[in-house]
Design a protein around this motif. Structure first.
Motif, short mmCIF file in Angstrom:
data_model
loop_
_atom_site.label_atom_id
_atom_site.label_comp_id
_atom_site.label_asym_id
_atom_site.label_seq_id
_atom_site.Cartn_x
_atom_site.Cartn_y
_atom_site.Cartn_z
N UNK A 257 11.19 -0.18 -25.54
CA UNK A 257 12.34 0.73 -25.42
C UNK A 257 11.95 2.19 -25.59
N UNK A 258 10.83 2.46 -26.27
CA UNK A 258 10.38 3.84 -26.40
C UNK A 258 9.56 4.29 -25.19
N UNK B 33 6.32 15.93 -22.00
CA UNK B 33 5.44 16.28 -23.11
C UNK B 33 6.15 16.09 -24.44
N UNK B 34 7.39 16.58 -24.52
CA UNK B 34 8.14 16.50 -25.78
C UNK B 34 8.46 15.05 -26.12
N UNK B 35 8.93 14.29 -25.12
CA UNK B 35 9.26 12.90 -25.40
C UNK B 35 8.01 12.08 -25.72
N UNK C 143 5.02 9.09 -29.71
CA UNK C 143 3.77 8.91 -30.46
C UNK C 143 4.01 8.97 -31.96
N UNK C 144 4.86 9.91 -32.39
CA UNK C 144 5.14 10.03 -33.82
C UNK C 144 6.02 8.90 -34.32
N UNK C 145 6.98 8.45 -33.50
CA UNK C 145 7.84 7.35 -33.91
C UNK C 145 7.07 6.04 -34.05
N UNK D 140 3.81 3.89 -38.22
CA UNK D 140 2.88 2.80 -38.56
C UNK D 140 1.80 3.27 -39.53
N UNK D 141 1.25 4.45 -39.30
CA UNK D 141 0.22 4.98 -40.20
C UNK D 141 0.80 5.20 -41.60
#
Length: 327
Positions: free
Chosen positions: A156-157, A198-200, A205-207, A212-213
């Protein structure tokens, strides 16, 4: 001014140029790529086979390992066969739809890889901090639900990212300097505004990666706290040893991922693009290649099962149905 509709600016195909600047070395580069891919396929298929038929591996830790193996198989198979076709046969053309499909699989299953590593960290946390409740907390239904949730999160992302890429107008040619359809490499061929891509992309990537990290870091902080509090040196050693293979998997996965992430944002003018593309391929090949090796060497149950098979031990027949005549 003549207005162009989407079909006028959507190419029928793209040309994947491989590794720019190293075209003369494509044949030599293909050998390590092919070797790693074969090892990844054999190793991960072997792990799945063992986990399916070895009774002693029917535990939460190995179910998560099976998820990781499935993810690795899809991840490396999404790119490596096409890269080898480019290196060996100069088959560089890929249709626009196939490019989008490849992009979806790459980004979805790299996100899935990160999610499974996070689940495996939580598994180690429960196993070490709550050993008596391990089997009651991580039941089969719970494992199935968190596995499906991790997959759906990635799907979904990534779907919007592929959709935004599909909607872009492309009027800067169709030559992609890469071995696969990376989202940013494709978007840079557009003459439209790619800011939303780019923004999405950063947000996704952060979500996925950032969350996870954070979970992995918290899990290992709690594990370290619990292990240090143990009175026995031998108990501390055994507790740490159960995490060794997972820590190696994290290093193999996130190290090239961080390089690719920072290169795309900050290093595109200082680091040769050929170096970035090689690391980007290693990012998709190294974890699938090394994970079965590391878990096979570091995990006693898997190592013992493999040794029984290789030695032709009679005990193996009770574990592997195909060797015992059972179907």
């Amino acid at each position: 001014m003549i207005m162009l509709n989407q079909t006028d600016v959507t190419p029928s195909c793209f040309i994947l140029n491989g590794i720019p600047g190293l075209e003369d070395m494509h044949m030599w580069i293909s050998f390590p790529f092919c070797s790693m891919y074969v090892v990844a396929m054999v190793g991960n298929c072997g792990l799945l086979y063992l986990i399916r038929y070895e009774d002693s591996l029917h535990r939460p830790m190995y179910y998560f390992l099976a998820m990781l193996s499935l993810t690795d198989l899809v991840m490396c198979s999404s790119t490596t066969p096409k890269a080898l076709c480019i290196f060996w046969f100069q088959l560089k053309e890929i249709s626009f739809k196939d490019c989008l499909v490849q992009m979806f699989f790459i980004h979805t299953f790299t996100g899935m890889e990160s999610g499974v590593l996070m689940l495996m960290a939580l598994d180690r946390y429960v196993a070490i901090c709550y050993p008596l409740r391990y089997s009651t907390i991580l039941t089969n239904p719970v494992i199935a639900r968190v596995g499906v949730a991790t997959f759906l999160r990635a799907v979904f992302l990534i779907i919007p990212l592929v959709f935004f890429t599909k909607q872009l107008p492309y009027c800067r040619g169709n030559l992609i300097h890469h071995t696969y359809c990376d989202q940013l490499s494709v978007a840079k061929l557009s003459c439209g505004n790619i800011k939303i891509n780019v923004v999405y992309g950063l947000m996704a990537a952060f979500l996925i990666g950032g969350f996870d990290i954070l979970c992995i870091a918290i899990s290992y902080t709690m594990i370290l706290w619990a292990v240090v509090s143990l009175s026995s040196t031998e108990a501390r050693r055994k507790a740490f040893s159960t995490c060794t293979a997972h820590i190696c998997a994290i290093v193999f996965s996130y190290s090239p991922a961080f390089f690719c992430f920072f290169f795309n944002r900050f290093g595109s003018h200082t680091i040769p693009s050929s170096c970035h593309i090689i690391v980007a391929n290693i990012y998709l090949l190294l974890p699938p290649t090394m994970n079965p090796i590391v878990y096979g060497v570091k995990t006693k149950q898997i190592r013992d099962c493999v040794l029984r098979i290789l030695s032709g031990s009679k005990n193996t027949k009770s574990y592997i149905p195909y060797l015992s005549g059972k179907r």
